[in-house]
Scaffold this motif. Structure first.
Motif, PDB file in Angstrom:
ATOM      1  N   ALA A  25       0.841  -1.206   0.000  1.00  0.00           N
ATOM      2  CA  ALA A  25       0.000   0.000   0.000  1.00  0.00           C
ATOM      3  C   ALA A  25       0.873   1.253   0.000  1.00  0.00           C
ATOM      4  O   ALA A  25       0.577   2.234  -0.688  1.00  0.00           O
ATOM      5  CB  ALA A  25      -0.935  -0.002   1.210  1.00  0.00           C
ATOM      6  N   ALA A  26       1.965   1.212   0.748  1.00  0.00           N
ATOM      7  CA  ALA A  26       2.881   2.366   0.802  1.00  0.00           C
ATOM      8  C   ALA A  26       3.547   2.572  -0.554  1.00  0.00           C
ATOM      9  O   ALA A  26       3.696   3.701  -1.026  1.00  0.00           O
ATOM     10  CB  ALA A  26       3.928   2.142   1.887  1.00  0.00           C
ATOM     11  N   LEU A  81      11.032   3.954   2.859  1.00  0.00           N
ATOM     12  CA  LEU A  81      10.356   3.193   3.912  1.00  0.00           C
ATOM     13  C   LEU A  81      10.919   1.780   4.013  1.00  0.00           C
ATOM     14  O   LEU A  81      11.008   1.071   3.011  1.00  0.00           O
ATOM     15  CB  LEU A  81       8.848   3.096   3.606  1.00  0.00           C
ATOM     16  CG  LEU A  81       8.020   2.321   4.631  1.00  0.00           C
ATOM     17  CD1 LEU A  81       7.907   3.091   5.950  1.00  0.00           C
ATOM     18  CD2 LEU A  81       6.619   2.015   4.091  1.00  0.00           C
ATOM     19  N   ALA A  82      11.310   1.399   5.230  1.00  0.00           N
ATOM     20  CA  ALA A  82      11.693   0.004   5.501  1.00  0.00           C
ATOM     21  C   ALA A  82      10.640  -0.592   6.425  1.00  0.00           C
ATOM     22  O   ALA A  82      10.245   0.038   7.414  1.00  0.00           O
ATOM     23  CB  ALA A  82      13.067  -0.051   6.156  1.00  0.00           C
ATOM     24  N   ARG A 194      -5.313   0.334   3.011  1.00  0.00           N
ATOM     25  CA  ARG A 194      -4.918   1.682   2.560  1.00  0.00           C
ATOM     26  C   ARG A 194      -5.149   2.701   3.669  1.00  0.00           C
ATOM     27  O   ARG A 194      -4.318   3.578   3.906  1.00  0.00           O
ATOM     28  CB  ARG A 194      -5.710   2.090   1.303  1.00  0.00           C
ATOM     29  CG  ARG A 194      -5.142   1.528   0.010  1.00  0.00           C
ATOM     30  CD  ARG A 194      -5.798   2.186  -1.211  1.00  0.00           C
ATOM     31  NE  ARG A 194      -7.211   1.884  -1.283  1.00  0.00           N
ATOM     32  CZ  ARG A 194      -7.736   0.857  -1.965  1.00  0.00           C
ATOM     33  NH1 ARG A 194      -6.952   0.064  -2.665  1.00  0.00           N
ATOM     34  NH2 ARG A 194      -9.031   0.645  -1.971  1.00  0.00           N
ATOM     35  N   ALA A 195      -6.286   2.577   4.361  1.00  0.00           N
ATOM     36  CA  ALA A 195      -6.590   3.518   5.443  1.00  0.00           C
ATOM     37  C   ALA A 195      -5.601   3.345   6.599  1.00  0.00           C
ATOM     38  O   ALA A 195      -5.182   4.325   7.222  1.00  0.00           O
ATOM     39  CB  ALA A 195      -8.021   3.322   5.921  1.00  0.00           C
ATOM     40  N   LEU A 196      -5.211   2.100   6.870  1.00  0.00           N
ATOM     41  CA  LEU A 196      -4.239   1.858   7.943  1.00  0.00           C
ATOM     42  C   LEU A 196      -2.892   2.484   7.567  1.00  0.00           C
ATOM     43  O   LEU A 196      -2.231   3.099   8.401  1.00  0.00           O
ATOM     44  CB  LEU A 196      -4.083   0.361   8.205  1.00  0.00           C
ATOM     45  CG  LEU A 196      -3.086  -0.017   9.302  1.00  0.00           C
ATOM     46  CD1 LEU A 196      -3.527   0.549  10.661  1.00  0.00           C
ATOM     47  CD2 LEU A 196      -2.917  -1.533   9.400  1.00  0.00           C
ATOM     48  N   TRP A 197      -2.494   2.325   6.294  1.00  0.00           N
ATOM     49  CA  TRP A 197      -1.239   2.951   5.849  1.00  0.00           C
ATOM     50  C   TRP A 197      -1.328   4.482   6.012  1.00  0.00           C
ATOM     51  O   TRP A 197      -0.383   5.131   6.488  1.00  0.00           O
ATOM     52  CB  TRP A 197      -0.895   2.565   4.397  1.00  0.00           C
ATOM     53  CG  TRP A 197       0.107   3.512   3.812  1.00  0.00           C
ATOM     54  CD1 TRP A 197      -0.062   4.328   2.749  1.00  0.00           C
ATOM     55  CD2 TRP A 197       1.438   3.782   4.303  1.00  0.00           C
ATOM     56  NE1 TRP A 197       1.056   5.091   2.543  1.00  0.00           N
ATOM     57  CE2 TRP A 197       1.990   4.776   3.480  1.00  0.00           C
ATOM     58  CE3 TRP A 197       2.190   3.292   5.372  1.00  0.00           C
ATOM     59  CZ2 TRP A 197       3.278   5.289   3.678  1.00  0.00           C
ATOM     60  CZ3 TRP A 197       3.475   3.807   5.586  1.00  0.00           C
ATOM     61  CH2 TRP A 197       4.003   4.777   4.737  1.00  0.00           C
ATOM     62  N   LYS A 201       1.222   6.607   8.252  1.00  0.00           N
ATOM     63  CA  LYS A 201       2.007   7.690   7.643  1.00  0.00           C
ATOM     64  C   LYS A 201       1.810   8.987   8.436  1.00  0.00           C
ATOM     65  O   LYS A 201       2.766   9.688   8.750  1.00  0.00           O
ATOM     66  CB  LYS A 201       1.512   7.861   6.200  1.00  0.00           C
ATOM     67  CG  LYS A 201       2.330   8.821   5.372  1.00  0.00           C
ATOM     68  CD  LYS A 201       2.010   8.626   3.909  1.00  0.00           C
ATOM     69  CE  LYS A 201       1.404   9.835   3.289  1.00  0.00           C
ATOM     70  NZ  LYS A 201       1.148   9.691   1.857  1.00  0.00           N
ATOM     71  N   LYS A 202       0.556   9.259   8.753  1.00  0.00           N
ATOM     72  CA  LYS A 202       0.237  10.481   9.489  1.00  0.00           C
ATOM     73  C   LYS A 202       0.873  10.438  10.875  1.00  0.00           C
ATOM     74  O   LYS A 202       1.436  11.416  11.360  1.00  0.00           O
ATOM     75  CB  LYS A 202      -1.287  10.589   9.603  1.00  0.00           C
ATOM     76  CG  LYS A 202      -1.766  11.950  10.000  1.00  0.00           C
ATOM     77  CD  LYS A 202      -3.237  12.079   9.691  1.00  0.00           C
ATOM     78  CE  LYS A 202      -3.838  13.174  10.558  1.00  0.00           C
ATOM     79  NZ  LYS A 202      -5.227  12.951  10.869  1.00  0.00           N
TER      80      LYS A 202
END
Ligand SMILES: Nc1ncnc2c1ncn2[C@@H]1O[C@H](COP(=O)(O)OP(=O)(O)OP(=O)(O)O)[C@@H](O)[C@H]1O
Ligand SMILES: [Mg+2]
Length: 215
Positions: A25-26, A81-82, A194-197, A201-202
């Protein structure tokens, strides 16, 4: 480069599934992503073998020193991102992953056993002063258990949103060598990941701003 670690000693809670789901997703959101697998079970490496897209790239590492070296190399190569998938029990590797992470995600099914099993992980995270959030995973669509589990987890710290419901798409995506957002992009499972990502991120951006405000 930001680093996320999926951690909890409870087997089967969804560390590898969420590591893969979030990584893909990221990547679809524009990040350059690498997954580091520190679990000898090789769930992510096996997933990558079934995959045709070489990204997100996956490598297996063992031990803290190797993990630190790999992360430094990825940062120097421009990865943004890792994602670290960890084993349930190897405490040395798990501690190294927690130490390296900007955010530790603790998946827990809505059961007392999963929630209790997060205790030692939470202790390690707190000792190292790291940011963390619980992710309620494999939740039933709607049930009082979710509310009970949410309040229990919330009492212990942050609970990421949304909860990830138990859906076959996660298992089928894993089998197909895809992220669930690739396997069934219009599904509820994909929407939740997607919402969890977006939440993750936020949250990582939020802690960066907090640090800037303190400095
Ligand atoms: N939200 C979900 N819906 C349906 N199945 C799920 C979900 N999350 C995980 N699973 C399934 O549950 C099983 C365990 O998940 P996973 O392997 O990700 O857990 P784990 O925490 O990595 O376990 P281990 O500690 O053994 O590495 C897998 O078969 C996976 O496909
Ligand atoms: Mg796993």
């Amino acid at each position: 480069m930001k680093t996320i670690a999926l951690v909890t000693q409870k087997g089967g809670s969804g560390k590898s599934t969420l590591a893969i789901g979030l990584a893909v997703a990221a990547q679809q959101d524009g990040e350059t992503v690498f997954i580091l697998e520190t679990d000898k079970q090789g769930t992510v490496a096996n997933w990558a073998l079934r995959r045709t897209d070489p990204d997100p790239a996956v490598d297996r590492v063992s031990g803290g020193a190797e993990l630190d070296r790999a992360l430094a190399l990825l940062a120097s190569k421009g990865y943004t991102l890792a994602v670290i998938d960890t084993p349930g029990v190897d405490s040395v590797t798990v501690t190294a992953a927690i130490r390296a992470a900007d955010l530790c995600l603790i998946p827990a099914r809505p059961s007392p056993a999963d929630i209790e099993a997060a205790n030692p992980t939470l202790d390690a995270i707190r000792k190292l002063g790291k940011e963390f959030a619980f992710v309620l995973n494999q939740a039933p669509v709607r049930s009082y258990r979710i509310n009970e589990a949410s309040s229990a987890l919330n009492m212990w710290g942050v609970l990421a949103l949304p909860h990830i419901v138990q859906r076959n798409d996660h298992q089928d995506a894993l089998g197909a060598g895809q992220g669930v957002t690739e396997f069934s992009p219009d599904s509820k499972a994909a929407e939740e990941i997607r919402a969890l990502w977006a939440w993750v991120k936020k949250r990582m951006r939020g802690s960066e701003n907090e640090l800037r405000a303190i400095a």
